[in-house]
Design a protein around this motif. Structure first.
Motif, mmCIF file in Angstrom:
data_model
loop_
_atom_site.group_PDB
_atom_site.id
_atom_site.type_symbol
_atom_site.label_atom_id
_atom_site.label_comp_id
_atom_site.label_asym_id
_atom_site.label_seq_id
_atom_site.Cartn_x
_atom_site.Cartn_y
_atom_site.Cartn_z
ATOM 1 N N ASP A 63 0.816 -1.221 0.000
ATOM 2 C CA ASP A 63 0.000 0.000 0.000
ATOM 3 C C ASP A 63 0.847 1.267 0.000
ATOM 4 O O ASP A 63 0.399 2.325 0.429
ATOM 5 N N ARG A 91 -5.232 7.280 5.007
ATOM 6 C CA ARG A 91 -6.680 7.191 5.192
ATOM 7 C C ARG A 91 -7.082 7.309 6.652
ATOM 8 O O ARG A 91 -8.205 7.714 6.962
ATOM 9 N N HIS A 288 -10.550 8.421 -7.059
ATOM 10 C CA HIS A 288 -11.237 7.134 -6.994
ATOM 11 C C HIS A 288 -12.361 7.174 -8.015
ATOM 12 O O HIS A 288 -12.668 8.237 -8.579
ATOM 13 N N ARG A 289 -12.980 6.079 -8.267
ATOM 14 C CA ARG A 289 -13.939 5.984 -9.370
ATOM 15 C C ARG A 289 -15.145 6.908 -9.203
ATOM 16 O O ARG A 289 -15.725 7.370 -10.188
ATOM 17 N N ARG A 290 -15.539 7.190 -7.969
ATOM 18 C CA ARG A 290 -16.705 8.054 -7.748
ATOM 19 C C ARG A 290 -16.325 9.538 -7.633
ATOM 20 O O ARG A 290 -17.199 10.394 -7.485
ATOM 21 N N SER A 323 -8.732 9.190 -12.222
ATOM 22 C CA SER A 323 -9.470 8.184 -11.451
ATOM 23 C C SER A 323 -9.655 6.887 -12.243
ATOM 24 O O SER A 323 -9.710 5.801 -11.668
ATOM 25 N N LYS A 327 -8.168 0.910 -10.018
ATOM 26 C CA LYS A 327 -9.149 -0.175 -9.983
ATOM 27 C C LYS A 327 -10.356 0.244 -9.152
ATOM 28 O O LYS A 327 -10.274 1.150 -8.322
ATOM 29 N N LYS A 328 -11.455 -0.431 -9.352
ATOM 30 C CA LYS A 328 -12.659 -0.164 -8.571
ATOM 31 C C LYS A 328 -12.380 -0.408 -7.088
ATOM 32 O O LYS A 328 -11.812 -1.424 -6.701
ATOM 33 N N GLY A 329 -12.748 0.553 -6.265
ATOM 34 C CA GLY A 329 -12.514 0.462 -4.827
ATOM 35 C C GLY A 329 -11.174 1.021 -4.388
ATOM 36 O O GLY A 329 -10.925 1.169 -3.189
ATOM 37 N N GLN A 330 -10.305 1.340 -5.355
ATOM 38 C CA GLN A 330 -8.985 1.885 -5.024
ATOM 39 C C GLN A 330 -9.078 3.398 -4.839
ATOM 40 O O GLN A 330 -9.815 4.078 -5.546
ATOM 41 N N ARG A 331 -8.336 3.927 -3.888
ATOM 42 C CA ARG A 331 -8.351 5.367 -3.606
ATOM 43 C C ARG A 331 -6.916 5.795 -3.301
ATOM 44 O O ARG A 331 -6.272 5.236 -2.417
#
Length: 406
Positions: A63, A91, A288-290, A323, A327-331
């Motif tokens: 990470d 985080r 991130h994706r969102r 973004s 990957k999805k869920g990655q930040r």
């Protein structure tokens, strides 16, 4: 004693000579030993702690986020700096990153900062701590190309390694494009420069404009716009000071030109508000994706004018582009301000010696990220003798400009 000296220089902040003088003053009043450190002793302490921070073993973890940049100085040298932060640590924080949250992974001076040289150091860093989750940098040509070479060297079965870019630098480019779209900014800068000369040695010196930086000008526009807005407000409604009435005619002559930029100042302020909101979001939430959708909701009520809507769209396209690399869920973090601050700290310490080019003071970058507890400092000095500093300089810098001048 060592901890106090280092904290005076890094947190004071004072020069190394001033830190030594402070210790002598404190010592003379507290009955401390007669032999107190001179500036050169303190300089070596900081270099030894910095080299320890560079060489000490870091955990191999999946990470890691790497941040990289070049710092330049007098002469042909550039220094590649790579720092890392564990995303799990980022985080968990309820505050912006500090220097102490970083680990110094690579500090490599190079006369030819080519893409091949950058790729070589990325590979060397990976051999020490493993591949990171992502690498963050500005969009400098050598960094982008070097990262592309490094990505191409990875085994086919290795998961894709994203290279994301800093939003602050992108925002500065978009802002520059908006300001270049009209003649208002160029004419404002010209008037600003003349005004600085005209009011500095007058009774209106308290309205003196800020210094216009030549480098990274569009990343430091806020102080200029704030000055223009504040002074225009004063020009429109001047007030006298006790025993010092304002010369209205002189005020109008020297600063009345700001009336013609009232509309532009409001527009520029809105552009800065949009940028500040976007940077704040990415600083706290990262890419991130969102992110594009969430950021769009934040920027929509702020962007009212055509230029700010255009800027907002450019920022959203950029955040979406970065973004999508994840990957999805990655930040991951998307702002390099902590690294820029770290390099600024190094340049501040280097201060008056900057005309001597790169020296062992580069290792102060490591001292700044070290947790300066008594145990850590004791360990750093025990494991890093003075001769190791001279060896590092010979191997990485050769004969420095300062030594040639002597």
């Amino acid at each position: 004693m060592v901890s106090l000296f280092v904290d005076l220089v890094l947190c004071g902040p004072v020069s190394q000579r001033a830190a030594a003088a402070v210790l002598r003053l404190l010592g003379s009043r507290s009955g401390a030993p007669a032999h107190l450190p001179c500036a050169n002793s303190g300089r070596l302490w900081m270099s030894r702690i910095g080299l320890f921070a560079l060489n000490c073993k870091k955990p191999r973890a999946k990470d890691w986020l790497w941040m990289m940049d070049h710092t330049v100085q007098l002469g042909p040298w550039k220094c590649l700096v790579i720092v890392g932060v564990r995303l799990s640590h980022w985080r968990s924080l309820k505050r912006p990153l500090r220097h102490e949250d970083l680990s110094l992974l690579n500090l490599t001076p190079m006369t030819t900062a080519s893409k091949q040289a950058v790729a070589k150091e990325l590979k060397r860093t990976a051999s020490k701590v493993g591949l990171p989750t992502a690498v963050l940098s500005d969009e400098g040509a050598e960094l982008k190309s070097g990262m592309a070479i490094f990505q191409g060297q990875l085994p086919d079965e290795t998961p894709r390694l994203p290279h994301v870019h800093d939003i602050k630098h992108k925002a500065a480019i978009l802002l520059k494009n908006e300001l270049a779209a009209t003649d208002a900014w160029d004419s404002f800068v010209q008037r600003l420069t003349r005004t600085k000369v005209n009011v500095t040695l007058t009774s209106l010196a308290f309205l003196n404009p800020p210094r216009l930086r030549n480098k990274a000008r569009f990343m430091n526009l806020a102080s200029i716009v704030k000055w223009g807005t504040r002074v225009l407000r004063f020009v429109k409604a001047p007030r006298d000071f006790p025993d010092d009435p304002i010369d209205i005619d002189k005020l109008e002559d020297k600063l009345g030109w700001l009336r013609g930029y009232q509309k532009s100042l409001r527009e520029w302020d809105e552009l800065l508000t949009v940028i500040e909101a976007a940077e704040d979001y990415v600083r706290r939430k990262g890419y991130h994706r969102r992110a594009p959708g969430e950021l769009a909701k934040t920027l929509k009520p702020l962007a009212k004018k055509t230029s700010s809507k255009r800027l907002s769209k450019g920022l959203l396209v950029f955040v979406q582009q970065e973004s999508r690399k994840l990957k999805k869920g990655q930040r991951v973090l998307g702002h390099t301000e902590v690294l820029e601050s770290l390099l600024g700290k190094y340049k501040q310490i280097q201060g008056r010696h900057s005309q001597g080019g790169m020296t062992a003071s580069l290792l102060n970058i490591g001292a700044a990220v070290t947790e300066r507890t008594p145990d850590t400092i004791k360990c750093a000095l025990e494991r890093t003798p003075v001769n190791s500093i001279y060896k590092w300089v010979r191997e990485n810098l050769g004969q420095t400009i300062a030594s040639k001048q002597n």
